[in-house]
Write a protein that holds these residues in place. Sequence first.
Motif, mmCIF file in Angstrom:
data_model
loop_
_atom_site.group_PDB
_atom_site.id
_atom_site.type_symbol
_atom_site.label_atom_id
_atom_site.label_comp_id
_atom_site.label_asym_id
_atom_site.label_seq_id
_atom_site.Cartn_x
_atom_site.Cartn_y
_atom_site.Cartn_z
ATOM 1 N N VAL A 64 0.585 22.674 -5.746
ATOM 2 C CA VAL A 64 -0.126 21.394 -5.826
ATOM 3 C C VAL A 64 0.031 20.547 -4.559
ATOM 4 C CG1 VAL A 64 -0.235 19.189 -7.056
ATOM 5 C CG2 VAL A 64 -0.213 21.330 -8.340
ATOM 6 N N ARG A 106 2.206 15.678 -13.892
ATOM 7 C CA ARG A 106 1.154 16.671 -14.053
ATOM 8 C C ARG A 106 1.531 17.718 -15.104
ATOM 9 N NH1 ARG A 106 2.966 18.718 -8.662
ATOM 10 N NH2 ARG A 106 3.859 20.781 -8.983
ATOM 11 N N CYS A 108 0.064 21.397 -15.867
ATOM 12 C CA CYS A 108 -0.843 22.407 -15.317
ATOM 13 C C CYS A 108 -0.536 23.782 -15.898
ATOM 14 C CB CYS A 108 -0.705 22.495 -13.794
ATOM 15 S SG CYS A 108 -1.360 21.083 -12.894
ATOM 16 N N TYR A 110 -1.361 27.708 -14.428
ATOM 17 C CA TYR A 110 -1.947 28.563 -13.410
ATOM 18 C C TYR A 110 -2.326 29.890 -14.049
ATOM 19 C CZ TYR A 110 0.701 25.209 -10.613
ATOM 20 O OH TYR A 110 1.228 24.058 -10.092
ATOM 21 N N VAL A 124 -6.613 27.024 -11.550
ATOM 22 C CA VAL A 124 -5.652 26.070 -12.080
ATOM 23 C C VAL A 124 -6.322 25.288 -13.202
ATOM 24 C CG1 VAL A 124 -4.247 24.018 -11.566
ATOM 25 C CG2 VAL A 124 -4.452 25.852 -9.872
ATOM 26 N N SER A 126 -5.691 21.815 -15.582
ATOM 27 C CA SER A 126 -4.881 20.611 -15.515
ATOM 28 C C SER A 126 -5.191 19.678 -16.671
ATOM 29 C CB SER A 126 -5.134 19.884 -14.187
ATOM 30 O OG SER A 126 -4.364 18.706 -14.100
ATOM 31 N N GLY A 288 -7.916 20.820 -11.592
ATOM 32 C CA GLY A 288 -8.558 21.897 -12.326
ATOM 33 C C GLY A 288 -9.917 22.289 -11.781
#
Length: 462
Positions: A64, A106, A108, A110, A124, A126, A288
């Motif tokens: 990130v 955040r 997230c 992956y 990604v 998010s 994202g």
Amino acid sequence: MSNIYKELIASQLETTSIKWPQLDLQVPEVDFFLQSYSYPMAACPLVISGQNVHEFTQLAKGLVPIMCQSIKSFFGHDEALFAQYLEEPEWLLSMLHRNAIPEFERLCRYDVVVNQHEVKVIEVNSGCSLGGWQHDSFASLYESSFQDVAPHVSGQVVRKPVFEQQMLAMQKAISRKTLSSGKGDILFYIMGDLDSQETRSAMDFIKTCHKKANPQTAGRVLFFNDFSRLRVDQNTKQVFYDNHRIDALHLALPEGVTVPSHLMMQLCTCAMEGKLVLPDNPVLSLLGNKMLFAVLYEPKAWEALGKEFQAFITQYIPWTARLASPTVIRHTEVQPLEQILLAEKDNLVIKKAKSFMGRDVFIGRQMSQSDWQLQIDRVKNHEGWLVQEYCEPSVTSATDQYGTVKPFQMIWGVFDFGNAYGGAFVRGKEVSANTDGVINSACGAVEFIVFDEKPKRKLIKI
């Protein structure tokens, strides 16, 4: 995979008396609202090694910050280019320049392809709407099965509960805000009837995970389904649900449901002022946007990143370009993009930057030359489409939902909660059934729960 996993699979193939049973979700150990889970769960879990965990941790910490730097380097303050390239509102760029993405807020996931010892992130996700947390409710069933096969493996396993890690990350984010009179209360959006049995079960699950994440927390968990009952104090920038002061807002919104735009802007202001934890604010949601991977490979952004970040991108991110770009840099040379698309069909994927659940993904090697050309012609003049180097998943022996060992290709979901590895889950398709190359739960994939190999204690001799 860990040695434990290899031993588990070997036991399935060699010992007829040891078999992982088909998972039965219609039992009290599974939360009621997940007993009708719609995606098939593999009978045998995956067990990853400490080296896997280390690499996923490095990935969570490193990606990130690089993405954020590349955005600022490439777009500068050119809001028009930002809006055209990423199909995002112009004001979002100025917001990003004024406020760095708070890494501790955040949430997230992956999506990762593993091939031999090579790890590639293909996109990604998010925000709060991340799949895979449901496996927490099934973990005890797998742990019971582990007891039956323990004599056949040389080690122990431990699982990082995904939703608890998410709750812990939000609690930590709250503690870092300037919440002068806040108590750490988190408000969850849940669509539908809050009094139904299914919804009550879901709320109990959330409360339990919230408390397990930090038994000492004084914060409460509240639920709502009506945005009109949210109120923002324009003077203090504090958020209230009815008369309850809210310190964090968890918006796992179903497809088609959006926060009223005026309210979202007010909530974003509260977040920027340090009065609200909002993992779904537009700055964090920007992560994202799949088109950001194309930004990483833009010459202006690439040169500004420096050798260390360039090496990280080369290691983890497949080459990506905006489909609307007439020319791109490929193999260190400037080339017409359409020429690359036709010459390297079998090594490329076309996908939409804002899409999910496996939709709008076209894999060149799975298509005829004519169909590939038709797809290129259909979208090449439209913004919002990208081309990416194809990353082929390794073939891994694993059990299907019935306990039969078969060859699978897998996509890993690796969680990053507050700049820390938060666990993983996996979706896999049998090789024989993977005709379109798209591996997603909504496209027929089997889901796998993931355990970590428990580190062995080192004995110190005196």
